[in-house]
Write an enzyme that holds these catalytic residues in place. Structure first.
Site, PDB file in Angstrom:
ATOM      1  CB  VAL A 192      28.833  26.246  55.496  1.00 43.77           C
ATOM      2  CG1 VAL A 192      27.595  26.987  55.797  1.00 43.77           C
ATOM      3  CG2 VAL A 192      29.315  25.717  56.868  1.00 43.77           C
ATOM      4  CB  SER A 193      23.865  25.579  52.869  1.00 45.06           C
ATOM      5  OG  SER A 193      22.971  24.831  52.568  1.00 45.06           O
ATOM      6  N   PRO A 194      24.580  21.872  53.191  1.00 43.88           N
ATOM      7  CG  PRO A 194      24.041  20.122  54.490  1.00 43.88           C
ATOM      8  CD  PRO A 194      24.464  21.800  54.453  1.00 43.88           C
TER       9      PRO A 194
END
Length: 227
Positions: A13-15
């Site tokens: 979910v973390s770019p």
């Protein structure tokens, strides 16, 4: 000289985790290191540490859009923002995806090439093609595209629903918290028996200095670093 062990705790979910992931994967054969990929749950880290998502602050959210665009170009990573980042990050989340990746890691006993390939494909879905990563059919498609067989994908989907995999993801998340994690990516370098902890995808130059390696930029070999 003994190889350094570098752990990468991340959540799809973390770019910024994707940026750190790709750079470390490119350095597998450049630095004298053993890279260990550690899928974990960012939501659990944020809750335990009392941290808040930066995007919840309007000015930070605006800055992040520009920052990620610049970094994606600089690092040669095809990152593109989903049409509704708030829904993707805060309403849908990544728990099912991280359980799936945890199951991939458990299924793959020798090495982590499956974990690398499937993680990358899930990131491509959410942060490049604006596709779902929550439904079993979506995760199945990601696994197949990453090179897993249909039977392996079916088994991994079943494993992802099991209590042992749920417990394994919680355990890995707790391990990140033991390193005082407050967000991802979290990079832990084990040098001479001592952990050196770095947060974020913009500390590689400092990390290289601390572990006695040379930083050659985000694309150490441009001939092979393109996705």
């Amino acid at each position: 000289m003994s190889r350094k062990v570098i752990e990468l705790f991340y959540d799809v979910v973390s770019p910024y985790s994707w940026l750190g992931f790709e750079v470390l994967c490119r350095y597998r054969n450049v630095w004298n290191m053993e890279l260990k990929l550690r899928p974990a749950f960012l939501g659990g880290v944020m809750q335990e540490s009392g941290n808040k998502p930066p995007a919840m602050v309007p000015n930070k959210g605006l800055y992040m859009v520009q920052d990620l665009n610049r970094l994606a170009s600089f690092m040669n990573i095809p990152l593109r923002h989903p049409s509704d980042p708030f829904e993707v990050m805060f309403q849908k989340g990544s728990l099912s995806a991280m359980r799936f990746l945890t199951a991939v890691a458990e299924k793959e006993k020798d090495g982590d090439r499956w974990v690398e390939n499937v993680s990358r494909e899930v990131w491509m879905r959410i942060w490049s093609r604006d596709e779902d990563i929550c439904e079993p059919a979506s995760l199945s498609e990601a696994g197949l595209k990453a090179g897993l067989s249909p039977s392996d994908v079916e088994e991994i989907l079943a494993m992802a629903k099991s209590q042992p995999i749920k417990d394994k993801l919680k355990q890995t998340t707790k391990e990140a918290i033991k390193y005082d994690a407050f967000g991802f990516p979290l990079i832990v370098c084990h040098v001479d028996g001592k952990p050196k902890v770095f947060f974020g995808s913009d500390r590689f130059e400092l990390m290289a200095y601390c572990i006695g390696e040379m930083w050659l930029g985000p694309q150490p070999d441009k001939r092979t670093s393109n996705l």
